[in-house]
Design a protein around this motif. Structure first.
Motif, PDB file in Angstrom:
ATOM      1  N   SER A  58       0.831  -1.208   0.000  1.00 30.77           N
ATOM      2  CA  SER A  58       0.000   0.000   0.000  1.00 30.77           C
ATOM      3  C   SER A  58       0.864   1.256   0.000  1.00 30.77           C
ATOM      4  O   SER A  58       0.568   2.234  -0.705  1.00 30.77           O
ATOM      5  CB  SER A  58      -0.925   0.010   1.219  1.00 30.77           C
ATOM      6  N   VAL A  59       1.937   1.238   0.785  1.00 35.55           N
ATOM      7  CA  VAL A  59       2.843   2.390   0.828  1.00 35.55           C
ATOM      8  C   VAL A  59       3.500   2.595  -0.528  1.00 35.55           C
ATOM      9  O   VAL A  59       3.569   3.724  -1.044  1.00 35.55           O
ATOM     10  CB  VAL A  59       3.909   2.200   1.920  1.00 35.55           C
ATOM     11  N   ALA A  94       3.784   8.762   3.336  1.00 35.93           N
ATOM     12  CA  ALA A  94       2.985   7.669   2.769  1.00 35.93           C
ATOM     13  C   ALA A  94       2.671   6.620   3.828  1.00 35.93           C
ATOM     14  O   ALA A  94       1.550   6.091   3.882  1.00 35.93           O
ATOM     15  CB  ALA A  94       3.735   7.036   1.595  1.00 35.93           C
ATOM     16  N   ILE A  95       3.633   6.319   4.689  1.00 29.85           N
ATOM     17  CA  ILE A  95       3.394   5.366   5.777  1.00 29.85           C
ATOM     18  C   ILE A  95       2.296   5.885   6.693  1.00 29.85           C
ATOM     19  O   ILE A  95       1.358   5.158   7.057  1.00 29.85           O
ATOM     20  CB  ILE A  95       4.686   5.109   6.580  1.00 29.85           C
ATOM     21  N   ASP A 114       3.046  -2.967  11.135  1.00 29.65           N
ATOM     22  CA  ASP A 114       4.481  -3.239  11.171  1.00 29.65           C
ATOM     23  C   ASP A 114       5.063  -3.121   9.772  1.00 29.65           C
ATOM     24  O   ASP A 114       4.743  -3.932   8.891  1.00 29.65           O
ATOM     25  CB  ASP A 114       4.726  -4.645  11.738  1.00 29.65           C
ATOM     26  N   VAL A 115       5.906  -2.128   9.548  1.00 35.19           N
ATOM     27  CA  VAL A 115       6.549  -1.976   8.252  1.00 35.19           C
ATOM     28  C   VAL A 115       7.803  -1.122   8.430  1.00 35.19           C
ATOM     29  O   VAL A 115       7.856  -0.255   9.312  1.00 35.19           O
ATOM     30  CB  VAL A 115       5.590  -1.312   7.228  1.00 35.19           C
ATOM     31  N   MET A 128      25.073  10.490  -3.153  1.00 34.51           N
ATOM     32  CA  MET A 128      24.312   9.270  -2.909  1.00 34.51           C
ATOM     33  C   MET A 128      24.014   9.156  -1.420  1.00 34.51           C
ATOM     34  O   MET A 128      24.864   9.468  -0.577  1.00 34.51           O
ATOM     35  CB  MET A 128      25.102   8.057  -3.397  1.00 34.51           C
ATOM     36  N   ARG A 129      22.792   8.683  -1.097  1.00 37.28           N
ATOM     37  CA  ARG A 129      22.380   8.603   0.301  1.00 37.28           C
ATOM     38  C   ARG A 129      21.603   7.310   0.552  1.00 37.28           C
ATOM     39  O   ARG A 129      21.055   6.712  -0.377  1.00 37.28           O
ATOM     40  CB  ARG A 129      21.535   9.823   0.686  1.00 37.28           C
ATOM     41  N   LEU A 130      21.570   6.918   1.819  1.00 35.31           N
ATOM     42  CA  LEU A 130      20.871   5.699   2.231  1.00 35.31           C
ATOM     43  C   LEU A 130      20.172   5.971   3.557  1.00 35.31           C
ATOM     44  O   LEU A 130      20.802   6.447   4.515  1.00 35.31           O
ATOM     45  CB  LEU A 130      21.861   4.546   2.373  1.00 35.31           C
ATOM     46  N   PHE A 131      18.866   5.656   3.620  1.00 36.01           N
ATOM     47  CA  PHE A 131      18.052   5.911   4.798  1.00 36.01           C
ATOM     48  C   PHE A 131      17.349   4.625   5.254  1.00 36.01           C
ATOM     49  O   PHE A 131      17.089   3.729   4.442  1.00 36.01           O
ATOM     50  CB  PHE A 131      16.959   6.950   4.513  1.00 36.01           C
ATOM     51  N   MET A 132      17.007   4.585   6.539  1.00 31.86           N
ATOM     52  CA  MET A 132      16.104   3.569   7.061  1.00 31.86           C
ATOM     53  C   MET A 132      14.880   4.286   7.620  1.00 31.86           C
ATOM     54  O   MET A 132      15.010   5.154   8.488  1.00 31.86           O
ATOM     55  CB  MET A 132      16.756   2.724   8.153  1.00 31.86           C
ATOM     56  N   VAL A 133      13.695   3.922   7.103  1.00 32.39           N
ATOM     57  CA  VAL A 133      12.449   4.576   7.492  1.00 32.39           C
ATOM     58  C   VAL A 133      11.662   3.628   8.396  1.00 32.39           C
ATOM     59  O   VAL A 133      11.398   2.475   8.027  1.00 32.39           O
ATOM     60  CB  VAL A 133      11.611   4.956   6.254  1.00 32.39           C
ATOM     61  N   TYR A 134      11.280   4.134   9.554  1.00 34.96           N
ATOM     62  CA  TYR A 134      10.604   3.315  10.554  1.00 34.96           C
ATOM     63  C   TYR A 134       9.086   3.324  10.376  1.00 34.96           C
ATOM     64  O   TYR A 134       8.542   4.079   9.569  1.00 34.96           O
ATOM     65  CB  TYR A 134      10.948   3.824  11.960  1.00 34.96           C
ATOM     66  N   THR A 135       8.422   2.515  11.186  1.00 31.89           N
ATOM     67  CA  THR A 135       6.965   2.390  11.128  1.00 31.89           C
ATOM     68  C   THR A 135       6.262   3.722  11.345  1.00 31.89           C
ATOM     69  O   THR A 135       5.216   3.989  10.748  1.00 31.89           O
ATOM     70  CB  THR A 135       6.483   1.372  12.182  1.00 31.89           C
TER      71      THR A 135
END
Length: 253
Positions: A58-59, A94-95, A114-115, A128-135
């Motif tokens: 869905s996200v 979006a989450i 939970d996602v 260049m970048r890198l992220f971690m997106v939480y619930t």
């Protein structure tokens, strides 16, 4: 269960994700969890997902179709985000949008929302970048000090990355280490499994250097798994036995 890792080194980005989903011992399926958004030469972005499959889909659909900015009326997608940071913010929105729509229904069925996502890539003209997106929709960014992020069943693959990974590792050496991390996770958790999706992007190229799926029985991955197991056994055998003696034996001498 799933395992995804992203590695950001000086030469570029590596992202790896398994494809196994599990809704019970008799309901194991394969779904792609590494999704690529690309305009070659202009931008390349990748999202790897862990958690509830329905929520993550869905996200991703929300990000693909776009969300209307209430102030400007613009339909915001990942492909028209001006920066990677703002793209990560859009994932968070979006989450939260999906949670507002589906959260109550999930709670009524005693299902947790939970996602989580790994989000990496580059827009031409920026780094260049890198992220971690939480619930909750908030996120952290990968740094030079710890040039990797993980989601899902991460504990079995983390020691390999902790010992071997640093920012100056060559790009395909980083891929090899990531695959060893994946193998270590698969060895210890049957909820993580083949096929494995792999993305490699060189810095400033804004195009995939490698976009590949590793299927069961692929020669290189099979060889990597065998060599890593053999190397661990050899290292174990080459370490001297502990010199410690039990208390009874020590007192008798």
């Amino acid at each position: 269960m799933t395992y995804c890792c992203g590695i950001l080194v000086r030469d570029g980005l590596v992202m790896i994700a398994d494809t196994r989903t599990n809704a019970g011992l008799d309901n194991v399926s394969t779904f792609r969890k590494l999704h690529i958004f690309e305009k070659p030469g202009e931008r390349i972005m990748a999202i790897a997902s862990a958690g509830n499959l329905a929520i993550s889909q869905s996200v991703l659909s929300t990000l693909t179709e776009g969300m209307q900015d209430p102030h400007t009326g613009e339909v915001e997608t990942l492909m028209n985000a001006p920066t990677m940071f703002q793209a990560a913010q859009r994932i968070g929105r979006a989450i939260r949008s999906v949670h507002a729509t589906e959260g109550d229904a999930l709670r009524s069925e005693d299902i947790s929302f939970d996602v989580s996502f790994l989000f990496g890539g580059q827009i031409k003209g920026s780094r260049m970048r890198l992220f971690m997106v939480y619930t909750a929709g908030n996120f952290i960014e990968c740094t030079i000090d710890t040039p990797y992020l993980q989601i899902g069943e991460h504990k079995y693959g983390k020691p390999v990355l902790d010992r071997a990974m640093h920012f100056d590792v060559e790009l395909y050496e980083a891929l090899k280490t990531g695959l060893i991390s994946m193998d270590s996770t698969m060895r210890s958790n049957l909820g993580v499994g083949l096929p494995i999706d792999v993305l490699v992007v060189r810095s400033d190229a804004c195009v995939a250097d490698l976009n590949h799926r590793i299927e069961a029985g692929e020669p290189y991955f099979h060889d990597l798994r065998s060599r890593w197991s053999a190397a661990l056994r050899a290292a174990h055998q080459n370490i001297p036995r502990p010199p410690y003696k039990n208390e009874t034996e020590a007192k008798s001498k």
